[in-house]
Design an enzyme around this catalytic site. Sequence first.
Site, PDB file in Angstrom:
ATOM      1  N   GLY A  45       0.837  -1.191   0.000  1.00  0.00           N
ATOM      2  CA  GLY A  45       0.000   0.000   0.000  1.00  0.00           C
ATOM      3  C   GLY A  45       0.872   1.240   0.000  1.00  0.00           C
ATOM      4  N   GLN A  50       3.264   9.879   1.111  1.00  0.00           N
ATOM      5  CA  GLN A  50       4.504   9.092   1.053  1.00  0.00           C
ATOM      6  C   GLN A  50       5.305   9.349  -0.217  1.00  0.00           C
ATOM      7  OE1 GLN A  50       2.442   5.189   2.147  1.00  0.00           O
ATOM      8  NE2 GLN A  50       4.453   4.969   3.093  1.00  0.00           N
ATOM      9  N   CYS A  89       6.253  -0.228   7.002  1.00  0.00           N
ATOM     10  CA  CYS A  89       5.862   0.935   6.204  1.00  0.00           C
ATOM     11  C   CYS A  89       7.037   1.321   5.306  1.00  0.00           C
ATOM     12  CB  CYS A  89       5.502   2.090   7.134  1.00  0.00           C
ATOM     13  SG  CYS A  89       5.021   3.598   6.280  1.00  0.00           S
ATOM     14  N   LEU A  90       6.742   1.609   4.044  1.00  0.00           N
ATOM     15  CA  LEU A  90       7.813   1.970   3.104  1.00  0.00           C
ATOM     16  C   LEU A  90       8.498   3.269   3.526  1.00  0.00           C
ATOM     17  CD1 LEU A  90       6.206   1.070  -0.342  1.00  0.00           C
ATOM     18  CD2 LEU A  90       7.824  -0.261   1.013  1.00  0.00           C
ATOM     19  N   HIS A 131      -4.093   1.374   7.679  1.00  0.00           N
ATOM     20  CA  HIS A 131      -2.721   1.886   7.725  1.00  0.00           C
ATOM     21  C   HIS A 131      -2.570   3.078   6.768  1.00  0.00           C
ATOM     22  CE1 HIS A 131       1.828   1.186   7.779  1.00  0.00           C
ATOM     23  NE2 HIS A 131       1.646   2.021   6.770  1.00  0.00           N
ATOM     24  N   GLU A 132      -3.069   2.909   5.536  1.00  0.00           N
ATOM     25  CA  GLU A 132      -2.925   3.970   4.531  1.00  0.00           C
ATOM     26  C   GLU A 132      -3.799   5.172   4.879  1.00  0.00           C
ATOM     27  OE1 GLU A 132      -0.497   3.703   2.659  1.00  0.00           O
ATOM     28  OE2 GLU A 132      -0.180   1.577   3.051  1.00  0.00           O
ATOM     29  N   HIS A 135      -2.156   7.563   7.125  1.00  0.00           N
ATOM     30  CA  HIS A 135      -1.173   8.443   6.482  1.00  0.00           C
ATOM     31  C   HIS A 135      -1.818   9.770   6.049  1.00  0.00           C
ATOM     32  CE1 HIS A 135       2.583   6.291   6.286  1.00  0.00           C
ATOM     33  NE2 HIS A 135       2.035   5.216   5.771  1.00  0.00           N
TER      34      HIS A 135
HETATM   35 ZN    ZN Z   1       2.873   3.357   5.706  1.00  0.00          ZN
END
Ligand code: ZN
Length: 191
Positions: A45, A50, A89-90, A131-132, A135
């Site tokens: 995701g 991000q 998380c990226l 999670h997304e 953000h």
């Molecule tokens: Zn993340």
Amino acid sequence: MVLDIVKLGEDILRQKAEPVAEVNDEIRKLAEDMFDTMIEADGVGLAGPQVGKNLRMFVLIADDDVRRVFINPQIIKTSEELGDYDEGCLSIPQVYETIRRPVRVTVQALNENGKPFTLDADGLLARIIQHEYDHLDGIVFIDRGDKEFAEKTTAQFKKRMERAEQKRKEKEAKARKIAAKIAAKEAKKSK
Ligand SMILES: [Zn+2]
């Protein structure tokens, strides 16, 4: 096109993102680029902030392999039942923590064609959506875990960012020095 992924320590990850005003070709291209970026980075995701876009949208691919785009999403229902899952998380590479969240959510959003949809999700899909979605409100997953661990991780990434910034400045200064030297030589020649 693969975009740069913003890492913890950058302000944009802590801001509340703005709604997408219009789902147009620019937004569709951004969604495509976000998929490219996410797949290249082996993620499941990715949210607008991000990749440095302060927009309320995210993309994901859960275990059913379907590409899903969520624009201006709203989580309208969450289950009382909670579950634990190891999240990463990226934007916070190499950091993992077990996070407790509702196991089912209902989300409303626009897709990449601007068409509204409602989705009842459970399992990994529900997990990624939450999670997304976080953000978009400037929340990262470690905020929902152990407080001490979150503080330690945040400090670590801040230090890492400052070191990178320092390196960049040194490189810039060096480049300026070389450019000045060349300019001086050229000036001598033309005399
Ligand atoms: Zn993340």
